[in-house]
Enzyme design. Structure first.
Site, PDB file in Angstrom:
ATOM      1  N   ASP A  38      -4.598  12.426   6.202  1.00 38.51           N
ATOM      2  CA  ASP A  38      -4.418  11.378   5.146  1.00 38.51           C
ATOM      3  C   ASP A  38      -5.572  10.305   5.316  1.00 38.51           C
ATOM      4  OD1 ASP A  38      -3.032  10.206   2.787  1.00 38.51           O
ATOM      5  OD2 ASP A  38      -2.842   8.280   3.999  1.00 38.51           O
TER       6      ASP A  38
ATOM      7  N   GLU B  46      -8.584  14.415   4.250  1.00 43.42           N
ATOM      8  CA  GLU B  46      -8.825  13.838   2.995  1.00 43.42           C
ATOM      9  C   GLU B  46      -9.965  13.054   3.184  1.00 43.42           C
ATOM     10  OE1 GLU B  46      -6.626  10.668  -0.485  1.00 43.42           O
ATOM     11  OE2 GLU B  46      -6.299  10.541   1.832  1.00 43.42           O
TER      12      GLU B  46
HETATM   13  C1  GLC Z   1      -3.781   9.176   0.552  1.00 42.98           C
HETATM   14  C2  GLC Z   1      -2.766   9.749  -0.164  1.00 42.98           C
HETATM   15  C3  GLC Z   1      -2.359   8.695  -1.281  1.00 42.98           C
HETATM   16  C4  GLC Z   1      -1.745   7.536  -0.533  1.00 42.98           C
HETATM   17  C5  GLC Z   1      -2.831   6.790   0.257  1.00 42.98           C
HETATM   18  C6  GLC Z   1      -2.560   5.802   1.186  1.00 42.98           C
HETATM   19  O1  GLC Z   1      -4.680   8.983  -0.445  1.00 42.98           O
HETATM   20  O2  GLC Z   1      -3.246  11.026  -0.654  1.00 42.98           O
HETATM   21  O3  GLC Z   1      -1.268   9.424  -2.048  1.00 42.98           O
HETATM   22  O4  GLC Z   1      -1.402   6.644  -1.462  1.00 42.98           O
HETATM   23  O5  GLC Z   1      -3.512   7.874   1.002  1.00 42.98           O
HETATM   24  O6  GLC Z   1      -1.746   6.338   2.324  1.00 42.98           O
END
Ligand code: GLC
Ligand code: CA
Length: 533
Positions: free
Chosen positions: A204, A267
């Site tokens: 993440d 991500e």
């Molecule tokens: C990432 C996740 C999202 C979350 C954010 C904060 O972007 O995919 O759902 O709100 O991180 O953790």
């Protein structure tokens, strides 16, 4: 890579994101859970997926639905038990399906014992595990950083008189990745899960983990900056994407490499292909896969998408492997965003995802063309919808429960139980009905996945763009496979093609033998195999 070196499973494979709360509810409380995933492994095996990325399953007060972690090792009570997660890993493994967890290293919950201790005093053991700083003499936050969720990225802790950093909600304090104990602790967390049989992590907010050590102000955005930066009015120079992030990525990669067959997917929401490419390091020393947000954010347009793929082919270091996705729990579902609910467009998008060179990641529901579901404001669950409505409705529309059957409860939960988020039109779109219909979207996706399995061209072959009419996109994969897409309302003729249609998006031309060319109607996709010789 020479042909005789075995490829890692995740390169030829298909990944599938399960948003656990909305996949299947095994105990009738309206919330999906781990046992529900076990109950539906048949579907995933039948579909042909190789790995499942589970959205966060560990303990959390759910200010941001699992992305505010209060325990990195214990499964959240409402989702199951650690024993059930072990059972899922084992049951999936028997079907050759791997399990990946969502790891949230950038921040914890305010309720995590580390943060509780950290904020207890300036000299607490965990004080330096988070990013604390003094405000300015005028009483403003330490610098000008803005949270990704809007508003200042700093909150004053009255008790100790300093501000803590949070790049998301105030309930999600950022960890201090300059602290070696933090690094070591996350190594241990990863090892714990690897030892339990987890095959990898989706990481993440991977881009933000390391911040500027001096906490310098971000400069103002200019016209040359990205859409997001212009929206926030500042260039994201110091709050994320620091060069030292790559030290952490190399550390994680060398740790993962100690365990066979593991994969790290970041991500990585950057808009620049060169920045994206850098997450792969020299090709095999940082992330295995970095999500391609330029692609996710692109319109379903031949020129735009072809250009992004060309950029990836140009910029990625040798050995780096792309990843293609069109939906996730933060983005509008592809059937809505790319296809505006037009099933022909959805099929073209799915054909593209499953035939480009790289690993496709489907989001639950993509396989049946599930669209975003409008959630009434009084039922909003996403803190962003709650905060920003009516300017922004948040992310609930793409997190609604899976449509398994056209019955009360949708096959998701028990009849009479209110699901945590509402269903859409169950009769119009559900797994059971599509499974009975060989011409359905679901069968189309399954056939595409099956084709990837039998075609080393589609699994591993090189990508080469071929000339094609305006509004279409055509490329070859490997030695003999060609993909033709029409991303326009008009019919297009693809010249100089001989071979056999392996799969066509409307299924009426599968098996057709071509004699010199192929004419496709608007919004169609076909995968062909050239004849030998
Ligand atoms: C990432 C996740 C999202 C979350 C954010 C904060 O972007 O995919 O759902 O709100 O991180 O953790
Ligand atoms: Ca449940």
């Amino acid at each position: 890579m020479p042909a005789d070196i075995p490829r890692p499973w995740w390169q030829g494979g298909v990944l599938y994101q399960v948003y656990v709360r909305s996949f299947a509810d095994s105990n009738g409380d309206g919330t999906g859970d781990i046992a529900g995933v076990i109950d539906h492994l048949d579907h995933l095996e039948w579909l042909g997926v190789d790995g499942i990325w589970l959205s966060p399953v560990t303990r959390s007060p759910n200010a941001d639905w699992g992305y505010d972690v209060s325990d990195y090792i214990a499964v959240a009570d409402e989702l199951g038990t650690n024993g059930e997660l072990d059972a899922l890993i084992a049951a999936a493994g028997r079907r050759s399906i791997r399990i990946l967890l969502d790891l949230v290293p950038n921040h914890t919950s305010v309720a995590h014992p580390w943060f509780v201790d950290s904020r207890s005093s300036r000299s607490s053991v965990h004080r330096d595990w988070y990013v604390w700083a003094d405000g300015t003499p005028e009483g403003s936050p330490p610098n000008n950083w803005i949270s990704s969720f809007g508003g200042p990225a700093w909150t004053l802790d009255e008790g100790t008189g300093q501000y803590y950093l949070h790049n998301h909600l105030a309930e999600q304090p950022d960890l201090n990745w300059w602290n070696e104990e933090v690094r070591q602790t996350f190594d241990d967390i990863m090892v714990t899960w690897f030892d339990r049989g987890v095959s990898g992590f989706r990481i993440d907010v991977c881009n933000m983990v390391v911040k500027d050590a001096l906490l310098r102000d971000n400069p103002p955005a200019t016209d040359a900056d990205s859409f997001t930066e212009q929206m926030f009015g500042q260039r994201w120079l110091y709050n994320c994407g620091r060069p030292e992030l790559h030290d952490v990525l190399r550390r994680w990669r060398s740790l993962a490499d100690r365990f066979p067959g593991r994969v790290l997917i970041g991500e990585t929401p950057d808009e620049d292909i060169d920045v994206l490419a850098a997450y792969y390091g020299r090709g095999s020393d940082e992330l295995h896969l970095a999500f391609d947000f330029p692609f996710i954010n692109a319109p379903l347009d031949a020129d735009a998408l072809r250009q992004i793929v060309a950029g990836v082919e140009r910029a990625f270091p040798p050995g780096a492997w792309p990843v293609w996705t069109g939906s996730n729990h933060d983005m509008s579902r592809l059937a809505t965003r790319w296809a505006q609910g037009d099933p022909a467009k959805t099929r073209v998008a799915l054909a593209m995802l499953l035939t480009l060179r790289g690993t496709p990641v489907l989001y639950q529901g993509d396989e049946i063309g599930l669209e975003d579901i409008e959630v009434p404001p009084e039922r909003f669950r996403d803190p962003l919808g709650v905060r920003y409505w009516p300017a922004y409705a948040g992310r609930d529309a793409m997190r609604t429960p899976m449509h398994w059957r056209d019955v009360e409860g949708g096959g998701f939960t028990d009849p009479g139980v209110e699901p945590w988020l509402p269903f859409g039109d169950l009769a119009a779109c559900n797994v059971e009905d599509q499974r009975r219909d060989p011409s359905s979207m679901l069968h189309f996706v399954r056939s595409l996945i099956a084709l990837r399995r039998t075609s080393s061209d589609l699994a591993f072959g090189g990508y080469r763009a071929l000339d094609s009419p305006v509004g279409s996109w055509c490329w070859s994969r490997g030695e003999r496979t060609v993909v033709c897409l029409t991303l326009t309302d008009s019919a297009c003729s693809f010249e100089d093609l001989t071979g056999t249609v392996l799969l066509c998006s409307d299924r009426t031309r599968d098996g057709e033998v071509l004699d010199g060319g192929l004419r496709l109607g608007g919004w169609q996709a076909a995968v062909l195999e050239r004849h030998r010789g």
